[in-house]
Scaffold this active site. Structure first.
Site, PDB file in Angstrom:
ATOM      1  N   GLU A 112      -1.456  14.417  -1.250  1.00 27.08           N
ATOM      2  CA  GLU A 112      -1.792  12.963  -0.625  1.00 27.08           C
ATOM      3  C   GLU A 112      -3.202  12.809  -0.392  1.00 27.08           C
ATOM      4  OE1 GLU A 112       0.245  10.334   3.054  1.00 27.08           O
ATOM      5  OE2 GLU A 112      -0.314  12.545   3.288  1.00 27.08           O
TER       6      GLU A 112
ATOM      7  N   LYS B  41       4.165   4.867  -0.605  1.00 27.97           N
ATOM      8  CA  LYS B  41       4.817   5.391   0.481  1.00 27.97           C
ATOM      9  C   LYS B  41       5.629   4.677   1.527  1.00 27.97           C
ATOM     10  CE  LYS B  41       3.438   8.751   4.105  1.00 27.97           C
ATOM     11  NZ  LYS B  41       2.419   9.374   4.849  1.00 27.97           N
TER      12      LYS B  41
ATOM     13  N   CYS C  21       4.672  13.067   1.867  1.00 29.05           N
ATOM     14  CA  CYS C  21       4.334  13.482   3.155  1.00 29.05           C
ATOM     15  C   CYS C  21       5.440  13.250   4.151  1.00 29.05           C
ATOM     16  CB  CYS C  21       3.204  12.925   3.698  1.00 29.05           C
ATOM     17  SG  CYS C  21       2.167  13.950   5.052  1.00 29.05           S
TER      18      CYS C  21
END
Length: 271
Positions: A49, A118, A157
């Site tokens: 990321e 995300k 994440c």
């Protein structure tokens, strides 16, 4: 007596990089990582990321670049040159005041194969990503990339803490779940990272490749977990590139013995 043809292993390079706020330096680090993956004859390189630019105090719109900017252009040029497909975290322009945390997928011909934005922003453990970032749409089609005959899906994440995110990608056909991350340190955080990666692998009978950043504000500790929960690779907290082979035969064997995906009684739909 002949059986079904054996599918070849897919070679994956884990790129646990240290990333700074210097975009030019980061691009050079990424260029070298792609070269390392190519020399290892990797089919796929996974970068963490925020691979284009990172600030441990909070990464915001000052680090955003468009899809035709220098970072993604580098990925596409190097993929076309080497034949290595790449998944990498970056930042895209958002609403002006906030950016979009994204993972771009580049195929081995250099084509932009897709973008995952995300969904779950890290508003936890004292952090507030939503102050700087716009969440991705919850109903966007999952990003799943074909790599050498295996289907590779993507979450990012903090998404790892939400099992429905992983299951939705698996529903879209993923055999491998890739999780680029910049996992923040703190009490029990390394334990959570490891445990959740193993859990997502077991409950979905997929390979999980959880690839973290190394350096200030992150824990590193990338790992590759088999569909049976066995850890095939686990790194420490320093920058490192390692290459592993993913066995489609093992995936099929585990899914035959543990048909939990076929036996489930609930479906995942966007909220």
């Amino acid at each position: 007596m002949t059986g079904a043809p054996v599918r070849p292993a897919v070679r994956l390079t884990v790129g646990q990089l240290r990333v700074s706020d210097d975009h030019a330096a980061n691009r050079e680090t990424v260029r070298r990582a792609i070269g390392t993956a190519a020399r290892a004859h990797a089919d796929l390189l996974v970068l963490p990321e925020y691979a284009a630019g990172f600030d441990p105090r909070g990464t915001g719109p000052e680090h955003a670049e468009p899809l035709d900017g220098e970072f993604v252009t580098l990925l596409r040029e190097q993929a076309a040159r080497t034949g290595v497909a790449i998944l990498a975290g970056t930042m895209l322009p958002g609403d002006g005041e906030r950016a979009v945390n994204a993972v771009v997928a580049v195929d081995g011909r250099g084509g932009l194969a897709g973008v995952y934005r995300k969904v779950h922003l890290y508003d936890a453990f004292g952090h507030r990503e939503s102050d700087r970032l716009v969440p991705g749409p919850v109903d966007a089609a999952p990003l799943v990339l074909d790599v050498a005959g295996m289907r590779v899906g993507v979450i990012t994440c903090y998404d790892l803490r939400f099992p429905e995110s992983a299951r939705r990608v698996v529903d879209a056909g993923a055999d491998v779940l890739v999780v680029p991350a910049a996992w923040a340190p703190g009490p029990l955080k390394a334990l959570h990272w490891r445990t959740l990666a193993i859990a997502r692998a077991i409950e979905n009978t997929v390979v999980v490749a959880a690839v973290g950043q190394a350096g200030p504000g992150t824990i590193g500790r990338s790992l590759v977990v088999g569909p049976d929960g066995e850890i095939g690779l686990e790194l420490g907290d320093q920058p490192e590139l390692r290459t592993v082979d993913l066995d489609p035969g093992l995936l099929a064997e585990v899914r035959e013995g543990n048909p939990s995906l076929a036996n489930r009684r609930y479906r995942v739909v966007p909220a």
